[in-house]
Design a protein around this motif. Structure first.
Motif, PDB file in Angstrom:
ATOM      1  N   GLU A 144      -2.580  -3.100  -3.725  1.00 14.23           N
ATOM      2  CA  GLU A 144      -3.260  -2.591  -2.539  1.00 14.23           C
ATOM      3  C   GLU A 144      -3.645  -3.691  -1.561  1.00 14.23           C
ATOM      4  O   GLU A 144      -3.839  -3.442  -0.371  1.00 14.23           O
ATOM      5  CB  GLU A 144      -4.494  -1.788  -2.942  1.00 14.23           C
ATOM      6  CG  GLU A 144      -5.570  -2.582  -3.640  1.00 14.23           C
ATOM      7  CD  GLU A 144      -6.799  -1.743  -3.970  1.00 14.23           C
ATOM      8  OE1 GLU A 144      -7.833  -2.335  -4.325  1.00 14.23           O
ATOM      9  OE2 GLU A 144      -6.721  -0.500  -3.854  1.00 14.23           O
ATOM     10  N   ASP A 145      -3.746  -4.949  -2.052  1.00 10.51           N
ATOM     11  CA  ASP A 145      -4.096  -6.030  -1.139  1.00 10.51           C
ATOM     12  C   ASP A 145      -2.878  -6.820  -0.647  1.00 10.51           C
ATOM     13  O   ASP A 145      -3.027  -7.914  -0.076  1.00 10.51           O
ATOM     14  CB  ASP A 145      -5.117  -6.981  -1.780  1.00 10.51           C
ATOM     15  CG  ASP A 145      -4.550  -7.737  -2.983  1.00 10.51           C
ATOM     16  OD1 ASP A 145      -3.478  -7.339  -3.496  1.00 10.51           O
ATOM     17  OD2 ASP A 145      -5.179  -8.725  -3.404  1.00 10.51           O
ATOM     18  N   ASP A 146      -1.670  -6.266  -0.864  1.00 10.02           N
ATOM     19  CA  ASP A 146      -0.484  -6.883  -0.255  1.00 10.02           C
ATOM     20  C   ASP A 146      -0.668  -6.927   1.259  1.00 10.02           C
ATOM     21  O   ASP A 146      -1.238  -6.010   1.860  1.00 10.02           O
ATOM     22  CB  ASP A 146       0.775  -6.069  -0.576  1.00 10.02           C
ATOM     23  CG  ASP A 146       1.200  -6.187  -2.030  1.00 10.02           C
ATOM     24  OD1 ASP A 146       0.746  -7.131  -2.705  1.00 10.02           O
ATOM     25  OD2 ASP A 146       1.981  -5.331  -2.473  1.00 10.02           O
ATOM     26  N   LEU A 147      -0.190  -7.987   1.882  1.00 12.42           N
ATOM     27  CA  LEU A 147      -0.320  -8.127   3.326  1.00 12.42           C
ATOM     28  C   LEU A 147       0.879  -7.515   4.040  1.00 12.42           C
ATOM     29  O   LEU A 147       2.015  -7.633   3.585  1.00 12.42           O
ATOM     30  CB  LEU A 147      -0.454  -9.611   3.699  1.00 12.42           C
ATOM     31  CG  LEU A 147      -1.666 -10.328   3.112  1.00 12.42           C
ATOM     32  CD1 LEU A 147      -1.675 -11.795   3.543  1.00 12.42           C
ATOM     33  CD2 LEU A 147      -2.963  -9.650   3.542  1.00 12.42           C
ATOM     34  N   MET A 148       0.604  -6.859   5.170  1.00 11.98           N
ATOM     35  CA  MET A 148       1.643  -6.214   5.967  1.00 11.98           C
ATOM     36  C   MET A 148       1.894  -7.060   7.214  1.00 11.98           C
ATOM     37  O   MET A 148       1.001  -7.245   8.053  1.00 11.98           O
ATOM     38  CB  MET A 148       1.195  -4.804   6.379  1.00 11.98           C
ATOM     39  CG  MET A 148       0.586  -3.984   5.245  1.00 11.98           C
ATOM     40  SD  MET A 148       1.698  -3.712   3.848  1.00 11.98           S
ATOM     41  CE  MET A 148       2.864  -2.559   4.582  1.00 11.98           C
ATOM     42  N   THR A 165      -4.747 -10.480  12.529  1.00 14.08           N
ATOM     43  CA  THR A 165      -4.875 -10.707  11.087  1.00 14.08           C
ATOM     44  C   THR A 165      -4.018  -9.671  10.370  1.00 14.08           C
ATOM     45  O   THR A 165      -4.141  -8.472  10.656  1.00 14.08           O
ATOM     46  CB  THR A 165      -6.334 -10.555  10.625  1.00 14.08           C
ATOM     47  OG1 THR A 165      -7.148 -11.488  11.331  1.00 14.08           O
ATOM     48  CG2 THR A 165      -6.445 -10.817   9.136  1.00 14.08           C
ATOM     49  N   PRO A 166      -3.139 -10.092   9.451  1.00 16.11           N
ATOM     50  CA  PRO A 166      -2.296  -9.107   8.764  1.00 16.11           C
ATOM     51  C   PRO A 166      -3.139  -8.075   8.021  1.00 16.11           C
ATOM     52  O   PRO A 166      -4.023  -8.450   7.237  1.00 16.11           O
ATOM     53  CB  PRO A 166      -1.478  -9.957   7.787  1.00 16.11           C
ATOM     54  CG  PRO A 166      -1.486 -11.329   8.373  1.00 16.11           C
ATOM     55  CD  PRO A 166      -2.828 -11.472   9.030  1.00 16.11           C
ATOM     56  N   PRO A 167      -2.918  -6.781   8.248  1.00 13.41           N
ATOM     57  CA  PRO A 167      -3.636  -5.760   7.491  1.00 13.41           C
ATOM     58  C   PRO A 167      -3.129  -5.705   6.051  1.00 13.41           C
ATOM     59  O   PRO A 167      -2.114  -6.328   5.710  1.00 13.41           O
ATOM     60  CB  PRO A 167      -3.301  -4.466   8.241  1.00 13.41           C
ATOM     61  CG  PRO A 167      -1.979  -4.747   8.883  1.00 13.41           C
ATOM     62  CD  PRO A 167      -1.981  -6.200   9.225  1.00 13.41           C
ATOM     63  N   GLN A 168      -3.832  -4.937   5.208  1.00 16.33           N
ATOM     64  CA  GLN A 168      -3.443  -4.793   3.813  1.00 16.33           C
ATOM     65  C   GLN A 168      -2.731  -3.460   3.598  1.00 16.33           C
ATOM     66  O   GLN A 168      -2.873  -2.517   4.388  1.00 16.33           O
ATOM     67  CB  GLN A 168      -4.668  -4.884   2.911  1.00 16.33           C
ATOM     68  CG  GLN A 168      -5.360  -6.224   2.954  1.00 16.33           C
ATOM     69  CD  GLN A 168      -6.528  -6.308   1.994  1.00 16.33           C
ATOM     70  OE1 GLN A 168      -6.730  -5.441   1.146  1.00 16.33           O
ATOM     71  NE2 GLN A 168      -7.320  -7.371   2.120  1.00 16.33           N
ATOM     72  N   ARG A 169      -1.991  -3.378   2.505  1.00 22.04           N
ATOM     73  CA  ARG A 169      -1.261  -2.153   2.180  1.00 22.04           C
ATOM     74  C   ARG A 169      -2.216  -0.944   2.123  1.00 22.04           C
ATOM     75  O   ARG A 169      -1.885   0.137   2.605  1.00 22.04           O
ATOM     76  CB  ARG A 169      -0.546  -2.303   0.831  1.00 22.04           C
ATOM     77  CG  ARG A 169       0.287  -1.077   0.446  1.00 22.04           C
ATOM     78  CD  ARG A 169       0.872  -1.223  -0.946  1.00 22.04           C
ATOM     79  NE  ARG A 169       1.728  -2.400  -1.051  1.00 22.04           N
ATOM     80  CZ  ARG A 169       2.991  -2.437  -0.648  1.00 22.04           C
ATOM     81  NH1 ARG A 169       3.542  -1.375  -0.084  1.00 22.04           N
ATOM     82  NH2 ARG A 169       3.712  -3.541  -0.791  1.00 22.04           N
ATOM     83  N   ALA A 170      -3.391  -1.152   1.546  1.00 15.65           N
ATOM     84  CA  ALA A 170      -4.330  -0.046   1.380  1.00 15.65           C
ATOM     85  C   ALA A 170      -4.833   0.507   2.712  1.00 15.65           C
ATOM     86  O   ALA A 170      -5.317   1.647   2.768  1.00 15.65           O
ATOM     87  CB  ALA A 170      -5.518  -0.501   0.527  1.00 15.65           C
TER      88      ALA A 170
END
Length: 213
Positions: A144-148, A165-170
């Motif tokens: 869930e904390d993978d960066l997009m 700032t890159p958002p997270q998958r979640a």
């Protein structure tokens, strides 16, 4: 260019006669001195140079993304930019010389697993909205904390834009405010994901051409 595998004296740096010695990532290389061209370039050489220039001019501003997107590919002997350039060269160049163009739908700024999730991009009232599936596929070790990582390219002004700032998958979605000079014409959007260490990377997905006005 030659690679020094072993030898009594090992590698060397600098000029020695007609060769130059250097090293990169603990690998010693030797190459001949540059020779000034005396013959005009052939049409085939000019065609290849035009392709190289067009693609490299596009990829260089994306270096920070390519370092992540191709960071796990052939890192011992090639830089991520080298790999990205070679893998994009054959599939992205369209048209006939000298009027080459890039087929943006074929451009990849990251190479890795293909998760088959659903992503989309739209622009309304000066805001680019990108959405993606938050479901985590354990087969690809998604978290869930993978960066997009999101890239918007505006060919009309030849500029790129991304989230501050890159958002997270979640998160599932992100809104990116477009500067005034981006709010016109069409843009192209790509997205890829990577874990916090930049090791588990997805293949970039082309989200299509988006009306920005």
């Amino acid at each position: 260019m030659g690679v020094i595998r072993r030898g009594a004296n090992g590698g060397f740096k600098g000029k020695a006669g007609s060769v130059i010695g250097s090293s990169w990532k603990s690998i010693d290389y030797i190459k001949g001195l540059y020779k000034k061209r005396t013959k005009p370039a052939t049409e085939e050489q000019l065609m290849q140079q035009a392709k190289f220039t067009l693609l490299m001019r596009f990829l260089l501003p994306l270096k920070v993304f390519i370092r992540i997107g191709y960071g796990q590919r052939k890192t011992d002997t090639h830089t991520p930019m080298n790999v990205a350039f070679q893998e994009n060269l054959d599939r992205t160049i369209a048209g006939d010389y000298p009027d080459y163009t890039l087929d943006y739908s074929q451009v990849r700024i990251a190479e890795g697993y293909s998760g088959g999730t659903t992503e989309s991009a739209t622009a309304v009232d000066g805001v680019l909205t990108v959405t993606w599936d938050t479901v985590q596929n354990t087969m690809y070790e998604q978290k869930e904390d993978d960066l997009m990582y999101i890239v918007l390219y505006h060919p009309g002004i030849d500029q790129f834009l991304t989230a501050p700032t890159p958002p997270q998958r979640a998160d599932g979605t992100v809104d990116i405010t477009l500067p005034n000079h981006f709010q016109t014409g069409q843009g192209h959007v790509w997205l890829f994901t990577a874990d916090r260490k930049g090791r588990n990377v997805s293949r970039s997905v082309y989200l299509g051409e988006v009306a920005l006005a």
